[in-house]
Design an enzyme around this catalytic site. Sequence first.
Site, PDB file in Angstrom:
ATOM      1  N   SER A  65      -1.713  -1.535   3.496  1.00 53.15           N
ATOM      2  CA  SER A  65      -0.531  -1.345   2.655  1.00 53.15           C
ATOM      3  C   SER A  65      -0.776  -0.221   1.646  1.00 53.15           C
ATOM      4  CB  SER A  65      -0.280  -2.672   1.924  1.00 53.15           C
ATOM      5  OG  SER A  65       1.061  -2.836   1.596  1.00 53.15           O
ATOM      6  N   ALA A  78       1.706   5.436  -2.672  1.00 51.40           N
ATOM      7  CA  ALA A  78       2.998   6.055  -2.973  1.00 51.40           C
ATOM      8  C   ALA A  78       2.743   7.525  -3.303  1.00 51.40           C
ATOM      9  CB  ALA A  78       3.652   5.357  -4.149  1.00 51.40           C
ATOM     10  N   GLN A 112       3.574   7.064   2.524  1.00 50.64           N
ATOM     11  CA  GLN A 112       4.689   6.449   1.806  1.00 50.64           C
ATOM     12  C   GLN A 112       5.226   7.476   0.818  1.00 50.64           C
ATOM     13  OE1 GLN A 112       4.267   3.466  -1.409  1.00 50.64           O
ATOM     14  NE2 GLN A 112       5.584   2.133  -0.182  1.00 50.64           N
ATOM     15  N   TYR A 164      11.459   1.151  -7.879  1.00 52.87           N
ATOM     16  CA  TYR A 164      11.460   2.611  -7.955  1.00 52.87           C
ATOM     17  C   TYR A 164      12.839   3.156  -7.561  1.00 52.87           C
ATOM     18  CZ  TYR A 164       6.625   1.742  -8.919  1.00 52.87           C
ATOM     19  OH  TYR A 164       5.480   1.273  -9.512  1.00 52.87           O
ATOM     20  N   ARG A 192      10.333   0.683   2.986  1.00 51.90           N
ATOM     21  CA  ARG A 192       9.873  -0.526   2.293  1.00 51.90           C
ATOM     22  C   ARG A 192      10.966  -0.983   1.355  1.00 51.90           C
ATOM     23  NH1 ARG A 192       4.129  -2.320  -0.548  1.00 51.90           N
ATOM     24  NH2 ARG A 192       3.811  -3.212   1.503  1.00 51.90           N
ATOM     25  N   ARG A 242      -4.899  -5.952  -1.293  1.00 49.32           N
ATOM     26  CA  ARG A 242      -6.126  -6.354  -2.001  1.00 49.32           C
ATOM     27  C   ARG A 242      -7.201  -6.868  -1.052  1.00 49.32           C
ATOM     28  NH1 ARG A 242      -2.408  -9.619  -6.098  1.00 49.32           N
ATOM     29  NH2 ARG A 242      -1.381  -9.883  -4.079  1.00 49.32           N
TER      30      ARG A 242
HETATM   31  C1  FMN Z   1      -4.023  -1.342  -6.469  1.00 51.77           C
HETATM   32  C2  FMN Z   1      -2.681  -1.516  -5.840  1.00 51.77           C
HETATM   33  C3  FMN Z   1      -1.842  -0.428  -5.708  1.00 51.77           C
HETATM   34  C4  FMN Z   1      -0.599  -0.567  -5.092  1.00 51.77           C
HETATM   35  N1  FMN Z   1       0.183   0.541  -4.887  1.00 51.77           N
HETATM   36  C5  FMN Z   1       1.300   0.449  -4.138  1.00 51.77           C
HETATM   37  C6  FMN Z   1       1.998   1.600  -3.720  1.00 51.77           C
HETATM   38  O1  FMN Z   1       1.578   2.732  -3.955  1.00 51.77           O
HETATM   39  N2  FMN Z   1       3.140   1.419  -3.016  1.00 51.77           N
HETATM   40  C7  FMN Z   1       3.599   0.181  -2.674  1.00 51.77           C
HETATM   41  O2  FMN Z   1       4.636   0.067  -2.031  1.00 51.77           O
HETATM   42  N3  FMN Z   1       2.936  -0.928  -3.031  1.00 51.77           N
HETATM   43  C8  FMN Z   1       1.782  -0.817  -3.720  1.00 51.77           C
HETATM   44  N4  FMN Z   1       1.056  -1.938  -4.002  1.00 51.77           N
HETATM   45  C9  FMN Z   1       1.496  -3.231  -3.446  1.00 51.77           C
HETATM   46  C10 FMN Z   1       0.776  -3.492  -2.134  1.00 51.77           C
HETATM   47  O3  FMN Z   1       1.065  -2.505  -1.153  1.00 51.77           O
HETATM   48  C11 FMN Z   1       1.105  -4.889  -1.571  1.00 51.77           C
HETATM   49  O4  FMN Z   1       2.478  -4.919  -1.245  1.00 51.77           O
HETATM   50  C12 FMN Z   1       0.793  -6.006  -2.557  1.00 51.77           C
HETATM   51  O5  FMN Z   1      -0.464  -5.800  -3.175  1.00 51.77           O
HETATM   52  C13 FMN Z   1       0.776  -7.369  -1.869  1.00 51.77           C
HETATM   53  O6  FMN Z   1      -0.184  -7.397  -0.835  1.00 51.77           O
HETATM   54  P1  FMN Z   1      -1.635  -8.118  -1.018  1.00 51.77           P
HETATM   55  O7  FMN Z   1      -1.358  -9.532  -1.441  1.00 51.77           O
HETATM   56  O8  FMN Z   1      -2.255  -8.022   0.369  1.00 51.77           O
HETATM   57  O9  FMN Z   1      -2.406  -7.365  -2.039  1.00 51.77           O
HETATM   58  C14 FMN Z   1      -0.172  -1.830  -4.631  1.00 51.77           C
HETATM   59  C15 FMN Z   1      -1.012  -2.936  -4.817  1.00 51.77           C
HETATM   60  C16 FMN Z   1      -2.252  -2.792  -5.388  1.00 51.77           C
HETATM   61  C17 FMN Z   1      -3.152  -3.996  -5.508  1.00 51.77           C
END
Ligand code: FMN
Length: 369
Positions: free
Chosen positions: A22, A57, A100, A181, A229, A323
């Site tokens: 992700s 992003a 993205q 966003y 997304r 994560r």
């Molecule tokens: C450090 C970090 C940075 C993230 N940056 C973005 C991002 O750039 N774009 C986005 O759509 N989601 C971003 N997210 C959200 C993740 O893509 C994901 O949707 C969210 O962490 C839930 O998934 P998980 O439970 O596997 O961590 C970010 C999450 C984390 C932890």
Amino acid sequence: MSHLFSPITLRDMTVSNRLVVSPMCQYLSKDGNAEDWHLMHLGQMAMGAGGLVFTEATHVSPEGRITPRCLGLWSDDNERTLKRVIDFCKTHGVAKMGIQLAHAGRKASNRPPLQGAGPLAENENPWQTLGPSEVAYGDWPAPRALDDDGLAMVKAQFVAATERSARIGFDVVEFHAAHGYLMHQFLSPLSNVRNDRYGGSIEGRMQFPLEVFDACRAVWPEAKPVGVRVSATDWIDDGLSVDEVVEFCKALKERGCDFIDVSSGGNHPGQKITLGPGYQVPFAERVKREVGIPVMAVGLITEPVQAENIVASGQADFVALARGVMDNPRWAWHAARALGAQTDYPPQYARCKPDTWRAAPAVMAPAAE
Ligand SMILES: Cc1cc2nc3c(=O)[nH]c(=O)nc-3n(C[C@H](O)[C@H](O)[C@H](O)COP(=O)(O)O)c2cc1C
């Protein structure tokens, strides 16, 4: 047979398994450029953390960045530095690479989380943010509402970044219309109070995101997939509803969208999210069922059997992890082993597959060199 570790084809792209890395902001760019950190971060993920790996992003303009340290794709320098990273991932990795593309709208001009998140102060070079309406996110500075010229400018920025993404050689592009966003701000009645054709009912509120999508789809190679997304809900009364998001996804599908990446929230500080394992999976399932489009499920998916069941039961076509793969970039390799499946390794690392060396001592092959 594992469903999680089975291939899937979108347009001409076949991904070897259903695991997706992700997007994850790294806040380590200067002037939007990709750095050595990105080489390491995306490089390790491209070694097989998912069949498909997304960049963080990547912002289409300087003022569209969440923070001054965010990745961008508006300049030749941005394109050159990101191409170096993606070439490296494609040369040495085993994953398809996705970008993205994003614009933070009213949630731009922030501090990176390690510097205390929240809007940049007067002495930190803040900038005027943009949005559908002059409605602030909580007590943050109000954005300037985009007029016709502003809308045309943002659309052109998305198109230019899509063209740069194609030149870099990305396999997939995903537009960020989630997490509060700019595109999400247009979709949600909490942030879009316009009374022109870009506001009002969901038909009006989704008009600008759809125009951006159309313009970008037109310059993106026909053979390559495009996704979006979404935040399936604002998690707040009178916010964007799942029904409205389903309408948006139906319109995207008609326009040639190949998948929906289903997240939630991010557009109001008062949101009340019900967290739990796989808490967003039901939203992905609903979009898949009602729209009839491949979907990615994301959010607190942490266990191999959980991920396998999401795909096997038909709730989602892909499972995205953030994560969990930061914690363990080899999550996919271990999950494949746990599920009795095969997955891709870069040739240089093939000898670490435990069944080739962790046998009984008597039959352990010595290292050749
Ligand atoms: C450090 C970090 C940075 C993230 N940056 C973005 C991002 O750039 N774009 C986005 O759509 N989601 C971003 N997210 C959200 C993740 O893509 C994901 O949707 C969210 O962490 C839930 O998934 P998980 O439970 O596997 O961590 C970010 C999450 C984390 C932890």
